[in-house]
Scaffold this active site. Sequence first.
Site, short mmCIF file in Angstrom:
data_model
loop_
_atom_site.label_atom_id
_atom_site.label_comp_id
_atom_site.label_asym_id
_atom_site.label_seq_id
_atom_site.Cartn_x
_atom_site.Cartn_y
_atom_site.Cartn_z
N HIS A 1 0.84 -1.21 0.00
CA HIS A 1 0.00 0.00 0.00
C HIS A 1 0.88 1.26 0.00
CE1 HIS A 1 -3.18 -2.53 2.35
NE2 HIS A 1 -3.58 -2.43 1.09
N LYS B 1 -16.68 -6.51 5.36
CA LYS B 1 -15.73 -7.37 6.07
C LYS B 1 -15.73 -7.04 7.56
CE LYS B 1 -12.88 -7.31 1.98
NZ LYS B 1 -11.74 -6.64 1.35
N SER C 1 -3.09 -7.66 3.10
CA SER C 1 -3.49 -7.49 4.49
C SER C 1 -3.95 -8.82 5.07
CB SER C 1 -4.63 -6.46 4.58
OG SER C 1 -4.19 -5.21 4.13
O1 PNS Z 1 -9.01 -2.76 0.08
P1 PNS Z 1 -10.30 -3.25 -0.51
O2 PNS Z 1 -11.13 -3.91 0.57
O3 PNS Z 1 -10.10 -4.11 -1.71
O4 PNS Z 1 -11.12 -1.93 -0.99
C1 PNS Z 1 -12.41 -2.04 -1.53
C2 PNS Z 1 -13.08 -0.65 -1.63
C3 PNS Z 1 -13.09 0.03 -0.27
C4 PNS Z 1 -12.30 0.20 -2.60
C5 PNS Z 1 -14.52 -0.88 -2.15
O5 PNS Z 1 -15.13 -1.90 -1.40
C6 PNS Z 1 -15.39 0.37 -2.12
O6 PNS Z 1 -15.14 1.32 -2.81
N1 PNS Z 1 -16.40 0.36 -1.25
C7 PNS Z 1 -17.33 1.47 -1.08
C8 PNS Z 1 -18.74 1.09 -1.55
C9 PNS Z 1 -18.92 1.31 -3.04
O7 PNS Z 1 -18.71 2.38 -3.55
N2 PNS Z 1 -19.33 0.23 -3.74
C10 PNS Z 1 -19.61 0.30 -5.16
C11 PNS Z 1 -18.40 0.13 -6.05
S1 PNS Z 1 -17.59 -1.40 -5.78
#
Ligand code: PNS
Length: 167
Positions: free
Chosen positions: A17, A41, A128
């Site tokens: 990261h 999660k 992670s």
């Molecule tokens: O580190 P990660 O868990 O792979 O990140 C995932 C993340 C946070 C980028 C994604 O889950 C997200 O953007 N969540 C917010 C909800 C959202 O906008 N969902 C619609 C598009 S996937």
Amino acid sequence: MRIGVYPGSFDPVTLGHVDIMERGAKIVDKLIVGVLLNGTKNPMFTVQQRVELLKKATAHIPNIQVCPFEGLLVDFLKQEGAGIVIRGLRAVTDFEYELQMAQANRSLYPAMETVFLTTNVKYSFISSTIVKDILRHGGDVSHFVPRSVLDSIYFLGGSNHGSSDGN
Ligand code: PNS
């Protein structure tokens, strides 16, 4: 001003990261690290702990700001005046999920763009999830997380031990 968002769970922040944040910060004027609050999660580290770890890990990058966010990423982009999302790609296995997210986000907010940075090969196996697994089993994560947060991760990971899953 070109504002980018690097979103994620960061549970916890890894060397991979930090590499993406250092490089992402060079292609925008301001990079906001968006830490997802209340994702699907069940995290090992609370959002406050994840934000604190990220602040320590990025203290050397002047144009970075760390903020928790809730809800849709595109709404966070609009709120922050950001038009760019930065994501790291480790391997082809990341691609399908990342492509889906990028396309869903752009259909919700056509003015945004997702920029993918390829992970430095030396960090391509780090996640992670692996860090948490090593922590749960009392192993050494010093080659996976920034030195600046190592003590805090052992301390918090130990005290939050057993409460978790996720990436
Ligand atoms: O580190 P990660 O868990 O792979 O990140 C995932 C993340 C946070 C980028 C994604 O889950 C997200 O953007 N969540 C917010 C909800 C959202 O906008 N969902 C619609 C598009 S996937």
